[in-house]
Scaffold this active site. Structure first.
Site, mmCIF file in Angstrom:
data_model
loop_
_atom_site.group_PDB
_atom_site.id
_atom_site.type_symbol
_atom_site.label_atom_id
_atom_site.label_comp_id
_atom_site.label_asym_id
_atom_site.label_seq_id
_atom_site.Cartn_x
_atom_site.Cartn_y
_atom_site.Cartn_z
ATOM 1 N N LYS A 75 54.913 -15.754 -57.355
ATOM 2 C CA LYS A 75 55.009 -15.750 -55.901
ATOM 3 C C LYS A 75 53.602 -16.046 -55.365
ATOM 4 C CE LYS A 75 56.584 -12.792 -52.045
ATOM 5 N NZ LYS A 75 57.145 -11.487 -51.658
ATOM 6 N N SER A 150 61.247 -11.529 -48.790
ATOM 7 C CA SER A 150 60.290 -12.597 -48.688
ATOM 8 C C SER A 150 60.109 -13.398 -49.980
ATOM 9 C CB SER A 150 58.929 -12.015 -48.288
ATOM 10 O OG SER A 150 58.443 -11.162 -49.290
ATOM 11 N N SER A 174 62.040 -7.153 -50.494
ATOM 12 C CA SER A 174 61.679 -8.559 -50.728
ATOM 13 C C SER A 174 61.902 -9.076 -52.141
ATOM 14 C CB SER A 174 60.221 -8.803 -50.334
ATOM 15 O OG SER A 174 60.105 -8.865 -48.943
#
Lengths: 483, 481
Positions: A75, A150, A174
């Site tokens: 990420k 997210s 997330s």
């Protein structure tokens, strides 16, 4: 190759059926082929191939583990030495970190190959990946739907088989919510289990990095490499890391499952409720005992979260001021102009909204009414969990109230967007570990089951998830066109 | 100032910032050494790069506790770091990690002495925090430069009660604190480098009024002299302002040493809301009784106790006791000298506070850097003690020792400074002097006792100062009877 589990790939690498370079090339080709889902912000071919070569050399020397040569992606919230770390923001579009996050270091040491950096909501603020400066990610299961957020890029890339596995971070859901929306397995560890060093902070007391993969087994292998005390993170916990893989096979007969009635109230889509109920029934067939539990303070989780997280973020994001790194406005006239325009132009709308909310909540005269009260609620919620987890081994319920919603559907309504984390946020406030595992499909879109455990019960969660995955094949499904 | 004493009373509180003498910064491993090239002692944590986290330096905690114990303060069993939010280019994170609601050191006190009277000054609290960097406004093509070497340096902010009533008391308090932190070895006390500086909160009120007046805060004063001048100036300014019908406003002021005045920097409370909240990156600091006991056992003898002991053990007068205990190193030097020389403590005390300190001050040296060690000085005092040389000659020898590495004995031998105690030689000189100065003899015999000194001087001069003065006195007295 791209459909195999980590264990299968490791066996193939060891047996010289294919090399890490070949595997990496195959993945890079898929990333290029499926560029349109926008799951990557940065792809580093040369870097990845070099790491793959190194991995092949290690394998040839007999010096390897299960993750050696496995192509994965991070990420874009994890700092990577020499590779752009944007955090999904214009603010850091030009930022190249001079160091690796501890998680990146650990996974690199385990021999993983980093394909690139994954798209995400800007500074991890969002539930749909639509707040990214780099544009929304498409859900491989339904290209006009969001992947969740997210960690939307992570979930989409793993679901589309563009990476064997990926790192994610979870501040209010997330990891779990995008895992649920994309039909993969994701684990948010206990707060303190995985180092936060080098993970760009959103809300420091809630942020936690974790694995996102296609099975509980793959998550176990990843978490093994990620977890552990880090002397660079004061909030990481100095407890031994158990052998997660060894724990997978344990029998779950007699497992006590708590199901909070508050998880099945208004707002939960009927088809999602049905699938969750079915999954819980399946657990009963595996020998589990189900008990309804009462968690009266759960309803306070969203308001408390939207005080605490913005308050922390309002300070965490102050360092982005255009002075030392990141975006700087053109031709600042004076100091105030430099600060206000750099921040005004560098941050997106949702980030600004949360900074303003947090600044307001911490202001003189409001602190007690907002921040302190939210902290009290946080304690009440933790107490609820602690009490229930004395009676049962794990808590189960939905991850999200609906399946993945359409791109653009909720962007105009922040409150509705915030409610998509209604079942996940409380877990962050309590600091507990929780997973999302694929449990079925509603109208062709994946639905995840949430399993919440006691502090540092990751081993048990992975075990419970793995046992379910031995008897179901929801996690083995691939979105059409990405097989 | 007379006016002030009659009608007005000043109320003063000090916030002292003492830079803690740790090797590394309070939340990172970067070095704290002063004077390095800009930005060479700032690591990723000090720069506030994305993703970095602070890790508390335990040494700073120990020093904070040490300080707290030394001022008889409450040590918080549980203290919390908080973020103080404000934007400034030399504040890398956009917040300063400090302590707010739960500081490590609570209520304590320090006793000061002004004009012979003792006064107890309350210490409200002391907390740990990180320093900011520095903005450099010279020669950057119209821009400002930022040096973050100082960013993250540990500070102990010591906040006093508004217990002081004059600039003199404030200076006494600040000096006493300065002495204390150096005794404890937690701060080098270097005021030029900013290691020890203070903010002064000053207000005035009509004598007899209970309520405090509105205060102004004078920022960043870094010398004892400036504290006194800045406070006195501020008191006068406020009195004048009020007497002319004006009102003091709560604000931050800067002392300009060149102009000897304070001027307004910015309004305080109304302008800044620091939005303090507990720093989620750091765990609360827990201090156990065992930890406290361990630190307590390491506490050195503190200035007041040492002063008392010096008076009792060595029979020193108050003045010498104060001087000799003004720093730990000086006190240690004195005690070593007493032991090494075997001389009377009074002789040692006079030499240390007189010759030695005089020479050190002249050369602007610290006792730690004294060219004459206690061993060498002991060698000299021994020769005074056994009458090898007189005190006056000893001063000459001391000067030579200061400039060389020779021992007192070598210098005495080399220069032939050994005292003449041969009474025959002295008598011969005395006889000659008496014979050559008949006029003075008459005066002396007529009752002018002062002339006696003249004869002593003549004899000593003739003998190049090497005669034993006591012997000369005795023999002269006998001759002149």
């Amino acid at each position: 190759m791209h459909n195999k589990s980590i264990k299968e790939l490791a066996a193939g690498l060891r047996a010289k059926e294919f090399s890490s370079v070949e595997l990496t090339q195959a993945m890079l080709a898929r990333i290029l082929q499926f560029q349109s889902i926008n799951s990557f912000i940065t792809v580093n071919e040369d870097f990845a191939l070099q790491q793959a070569k190194n991995a092949d050399a290690r394998i040839a020397q007999g010096d390897f583990g299960l993750l050696t040569g496995i192509p994965m992606a991070h990420k874009d919230i994890f700092c990577t030495l020499g590779v752009k770390t944007s955090c999904g923001s214009r603010m850091l579009d030009n930022f190249i970190a001079p160091y690796n996050a501890t998680v990146v270091d650990k996974l690199t040491a385990a021999g993983t190959v980093m394909l690139g950096k994954l798209n995400m909501d800007e500074f991890a603020m969002g539930s749909s990946n639509e707040t990214s400066f780099y544009g929304p990610v498409k859900n491989p299961w339904s290209l006009d739907a969001v992947p969740g957020g997210s960690s939307g890029g992570s979930a989409a890339a793993v679901a589309a088989h563009l990476a064997v596995c990926a790192t994610g971070t979870d501040t209010g859901g997330s990891i779990r919510q995008p895992a649920s929306h994309c039909g993969i397995t994701g684990l948010k560890p206990t707060y303190g289990r995985v180092s936060r060093y080098g993970m760009i902070a959103y809300a420091s007391s809630l942020d936690q990095g974790g694995p996102m993969a296609r099975s509980a087994e793959d998550c176990a292998i990843m978490l093994q490499a990620m977890a552990g005390f880090d002397d660079k993170d004061s909030t990481s916990v100095d407890l031994p890391v158990p052998d997660y893989q060894a724990g997978l096979a344990k029998d779950i007969n007699g497992l006590k499952i708590g199901v909070p009635k508050q998880f099945f109230g208004d707002g939960l889509a009927h088809e999602v409720a049905k699938i969750i109920q079915q999954a819980i029934n399946d657990y009963q067939k595996l020998g589990a005992v189900v008990k309804e539990v009462d968690m009266p303070n759960l309803k306070l989780a969203i308001p408390a979260y939207y005080i605490i997280a913005p308050a922390e973020c309002s300070a965490n994001l102050s360092r982005f001021d255009g002075v030392r790194f990141g975006y700087r406005c053109a031709d600042p006239q004076d100091l105030t102009d430099l600060f206000t325009r750099s921040r005004g132009e560098g941050f997106g709308k949702e980030v600004k909204r949360r900074i303003l909310m947090g600044t307001y909540a911490l202001s003189a005269g409001y602190y007690d009414a907002y921040y302190l009260k939210a902290q009290k609620i946080r304690r009440l919620i933790s107490e609820d969990f602690k009490r229930v987890l004395k009676e049962v081994d794990v808590i189960m319920g939905p991850v999200a109230p609906t399946t993945a919603f359409g791109i653009g559907e909720k962007m105009g309504n922040p409150i509705e967007m915030y409610l998509s984390d209604i079942y996940t946020i409380a877990i962050n406030l309590a600091g507990l570990p929780a997973m999302s595992i694929p449990a079925g499909f509603a109208a062709g879109k994946p639905v995840g089951l949430q399993i919440i455990g006691d502090y540092f019960a990751e081993e048990k969660l992975l075990n419970i998830a793995h046992q379910y995955q031995l008897t179901t094949d929801w996690h083995r499904q691939s979105p059409k066109g990405f097989e | 100032m007379e006016q002030l004493n009659e009608n007005w009373e000043a109320v003063i509180g000090l916030e002292i910032h003492a830079q803690l003498a740790t090797q590394s910064k309070i939340f990172s491993g970067a070095a704290t050494a002063y004077g390095a090239e800009p930005n060479t002692q700032a690591c990723a944590v000090d720069l506030g790069l994305p993703g970095v986290l602070p890790v508390l330096n335990e040494e700073a905690v120990k020093m904070g506790v040490k300080f707290g114990l030394a001022i008889n303060a409450q040590i918080a069993p549980y203290s919390v770091f908080a973020r103080k939010n404000y934007f400034y280019p030399d504040l890398p994170k956009g917040y300063q990690i400090s302590q707010f609601e739960l500081p490590i050191v609570g209520n304590g006190h320090l006793d000061i002495e002004v004009d012979g009277a003792n006064k107890r000054i309350g210490v409200t609290r002391a907390h740990l925090e990180e320093d900011a960097g520095k903005s450099l406004h010279e020669n950057f093509h119209g821009m400002s430069g930022i040096d973050l070497n100082r960013a993250g340096t540990p500070l102990l902010e010591i906040v006093s009660e508004p217990d002081m009533r004059s600039a003199k008391e404030a200076v006494a308090y600040m000096k006493k604190m300065h002495e204390l932190v150096r005794y404890l070895g937690i701060c080098d006390g270097n005021m030029q480098e900013g290691s020890f500086r203070c903010d002064a909160n000053v207000s005035v009120r009509p004598k007899g009024q209970d309520k405090f007046g509105i205060r102004a805060e004078i920022k960043n004063i870094n010398s004892f002299r400036f504290v006194e001048k800045a406070i006195n100036h501020e008191i006068e300014r406020q009195i004048e302002l009020i007497e002319n019908g004006g009102e003091v406003v709560q604000e931050t002021r800067l002392y300009d040493a060149n102009k000897d005045e304070t001027r307004s920097m910015r309004g305080k409370e109304e302008a800044n809301d620091y939005r303090y909240f507990p720093d989620p990156d750091l765990l609360p600091v827990e201090i156990t009784d065992a930890f406290k006991a361990q630190i307590k056992a390491q506490l050195p003898e503190l200035p007041d106790a040492k002063k008392q002991r010096f008076k009792e053990q060595y029979g020193l007068d108050d003045e010498n006791a104060v001087i000799l205990t003004s720093s730990r190193q000086l006190a240690d030097y004195f005690e070593a000298l007493v032991q090494q020389s075997g001389c009377e403590a009074k002789l040692c005390a006079n030499w240390v506070s007189g010759e030695l300190l005089g020479a050190l001050n002249k050369a602007d040296l610290d006792i730690a850097d004294s060219p004459v060690s206690s061993e060498r000085l002991a060698g000299l005092l021994k020769r005074i003690n056994d009458d090898t040389i007189s005190g006056k000659i000893a001063k000459q020898v001391f000067e030579l020792m200061w400039q060389s590495e020779s021992s007192a004995d070598d210098i005495i031998d080399e220069k032939g400074l050994k005292q003449i105690t041969d009474t025959g030689a002295i008598e011969a000189v005395i006889d000659r002097i008496i014979a050559d100065n008949s006029k003075q003899i008459e005066q002396y015999l007529a009752g002018n006792e002062k002339v006696f000194g003249f004869f002593v001087g003549q004899v000593m001069r003739e003998m190049q100062g090497k005669a034993n003065p006591a012997e000369v006195n005795k023999m002269l007295k006998a001759k002149l009877k």
